[in-house]
Design an enzyme around this catalytic site. Structure first.
Site, PDB file in Angstrom:
ATOM      1  N   SER A   1       1.175  -1.423  -0.266  1.00 48.34           N
ATOM      2  CA  SER A   1       0.177  -0.144   0.078  1.00 48.34           C
ATOM      3  C   SER A   1       0.992   1.789  -0.083  1.00 48.34           C
ATOM      4  O   SER A   1       0.069   2.412   0.123  1.00 48.34           O
ATOM      5  CB  SER A   1      -0.771   0.299   1.375  1.00 48.34           C
ATOM      6  OG  SER A   1      -2.346  -1.055   1.100  1.00 48.34           O
TER       7      SER A   1
ATOM      8  N   LYS B  30       0.361   3.974  -2.763  1.00 46.57           N
ATOM      9  CA  LYS B  30      -1.222   4.848  -2.809  1.00 46.57           C
ATOM     10  C   LYS B  30      -0.395   5.810  -2.834  1.00 46.57           C
ATOM     11  O   LYS B  30      -1.047   7.186  -2.739  1.00 46.57           O
ATOM     12  CB  LYS B  30      -1.845   4.753  -1.291  1.00 46.57           C
ATOM     13  CG  LYS B  30      -2.845   3.239  -1.504  1.00 46.57           C
ATOM     14  CD  LYS B  30      -4.168   3.104  -0.600  1.00 46.57           C
ATOM     15  CE  LYS B  30      -4.771   1.540  -0.530  1.00 46.57           C
ATOM     16  NZ  LYS B  30      -3.836   0.694  -0.238  1.00 46.57           N
TER      17      LYS B  30
ATOM     18  N   SER C 298      -5.861   3.369   5.243  1.00 47.43           N
ATOM     19  CA  SER C 298      -5.591   3.080   3.450  1.00 47.43           C
ATOM     20  C   SER C 298      -6.395   1.756   2.565  1.00 47.43           C
ATOM     21  O   SER C 298      -6.444   0.485   2.314  1.00 47.43           O
ATOM     22  CB  SER C 298      -4.145   1.854   3.810  1.00 47.43           C
ATOM     23  OG  SER C 298      -3.359   1.943   2.714  1.00 47.43           O
TER      24      SER C 298
ATOM     25  N   LYS D 136       3.114   6.314   4.519  1.00 49.37           N
ATOM     26  CA  LYS D 136       2.326   5.885   3.946  1.00 49.37           C
ATOM     27  C   LYS D 136       2.748   3.545   4.934  1.00 49.37           C
ATOM     28  O   LYS D 136       3.780   3.834   4.255  1.00 49.37           O
ATOM     29  CB  LYS D 136       1.933   5.768   3.108  1.00 49.37           C
ATOM     30  CG  LYS D 136       1.075   4.487   2.301  1.00 49.37           C
ATOM     31  CD  LYS D 136      -0.818   5.042   3.096  1.00 49.37           C
ATOM     32  CE  LYS D 136      -1.412   3.924   2.725  1.00 49.37           C
ATOM     33  NZ  LYS D 136      -1.255   3.055   4.279  1.00 49.37           N
TER      34      LYS D 136
END
Length: 392
Positions: free
Chosen positions: A68, A71, A128, A236
């Protein structure tokens, strides 16, 4: 004969001792240069945000799965759209059947459900959410496929060395990969583009979406370091069974902001512990210096046929550098290049750049801007100037 043998033995013994001493010194030097951090990570990267100076790197270009952390690139494109006026925080985004079908982390959007851009971004940054990420990809790119093309195009513009995206979420695909260095570069670009608007969200530990409806949904940040390490305010995390635990973290203490990345960690607990080690090392060993503040005069240049006939050129941004504590470098060279030397100028217009080289080899640069307006001489001014030159 016995004396000769004894002498030879003394020489051999002395050489052995010297070799061992040299080896010990070499080991000590290696240990000093290698902080022995992020030992369980497949790759790691630590850099200072403003200057981009690398503080620590381990297998930083190794091709790995980002999960993730992907992202971050999508968020970069979203914030660019917000700043370009193509998107507004209050815009409503409709969830497609494809977006609603996303597995993994999600906020359980339903087909045809609408939600504001603000709540979609909160869902991406905090929880997320794959469904929110795809919904925003379709909103910005027209389709998820085109958005992925935009992501790869942006990767080229950022000069990423080992990155290729196949989807906007980070769900596993053998051809979807990046490296720790590239993730740090994306993180830096995202912080620069998103600014306080981004960090206000990424530093939020928990929040709600659909707050004023019967479908209020509680978001809890996947970045647990927000409560474990002072100064952390993003960015993140990621996990898939193939990528293992990974995270891109940013933290700020006083004027020093660091970006740290680890990939391929065996667990989130180990991952978070090793990120803390990296941040501790960066903040304890390095500090930031300000060479020239934004707005500092670098030079006064003459302007032919200008009114006035000279202009100061000022630094557009702060020129900062990072150095190991106790070994502050000095400025060794300054190169000013101008792309415009003829009037007219507008105050604040970018007319060149300055590049500074430091004694430790680090270079930095910023644009140069005009300190004030400079008008071009009109015909009367030129005529009077010509007369003055004739009778001078």
């Amino acid at each position: 004969m016995k004396k000769m043998i004894l002498c030879c033995m003394v020489v051999v013994l002395s050489m052995t001792m010297l070799t061992n001493i040299h080896a010990d010194e070499k080991t000590k030097q290696t240990t000093k240069n290698d902080p022995q951090i992020a030992q369980n990570a497949k790759s790691a990267y630590l850099m200072e945000y403003t200057s981009g100076k690398v503080i620590y790197a381990k297998n930083e270009k190794a091709k790995l799965y980002p999960a993730s952390m992907t992202k971050m690139m999508g968020l970069l494109l979203i914030f660019e759209s917000l700043h370009d006026g193509k998107l507004d925080w209050k815009d409503e985004v409709t969830t497609s059947a494809y977006a609603a079908s996303m597995g993994g982390s999600q906020v359980f959007l339903e087909e045809n459900e609408t939600m504001s851009v603000k709540d979609m971004i909160k869902s991406i940054c905090i929880a997320s959410a794959n469904d929110a990420m795809v919904a925003m990809a379709e909103k910005v790119g027209g389709s998820a496929e085109h958005f992925v093309e935009m992501m790869n195009e942006k990767a080229k513009k950022l000069n990423l060395c080992n990155t290729h995206f196949m989807n906007p979420t980070g769900l596993h695909d053998p051809q979807h990969y990046t490296c720790a260095k590239d993730m740090a570069i994306v993180g830096k670009a995202l912080i620069k583009e998103g600014g306080d608007d981004l960090l206000k969200i990424t530093s939020t530990y928990d929040a709600y979406i659909r707050e004023d409806s019967e479908k209020a949904f509680w978001l809890v940040n996947t970045n647990k370091l927000l409560k474990q390490y002072p100064g952390v305010d993003g960015l993140k995390s990621g996990f898939t069974s193939q990528a293992m635990s990974c995270i891109t973290i940013t933290a700020k203490k006083k004027d020093l902001r660091l970006i740290a990345v680890v990939m391929g960690e065996p667990s989130s607990k180990v991952r978070n512990g090793e990120i803390k080690q990296m941040l501790d090392y960066g903040f304890s060993q390095y500090q930031q210096g300000l060479l020239y503040a934004a707005g500092t005069k670098m030079k006064t240049i003459p302007i032919e046929n200008g009114k006035p006939q000279k202009v100061d050129v000022l630094t557009d941004k702060d020129l900062v550098y990072v150095f190991e504590k106790g070994s502050e470098p000095k400025e060794t060279a300054k190169e000013i290049s101008l792309r415009k030397t003829h009037a007219p100028f507008k105050k604040g217009e970018i007319i060149g750049k300055v590049q500074i080289k430091m004694s430790d080899g680090y270079t930095m640069e910023t644009a140069l801007k005009a300190a004030h307006d400079v008008a071009a001489l009109d015909y009367t001014d030129l005529f009077m100037k010509a007369l003055k030159d004739v009778f001078a």
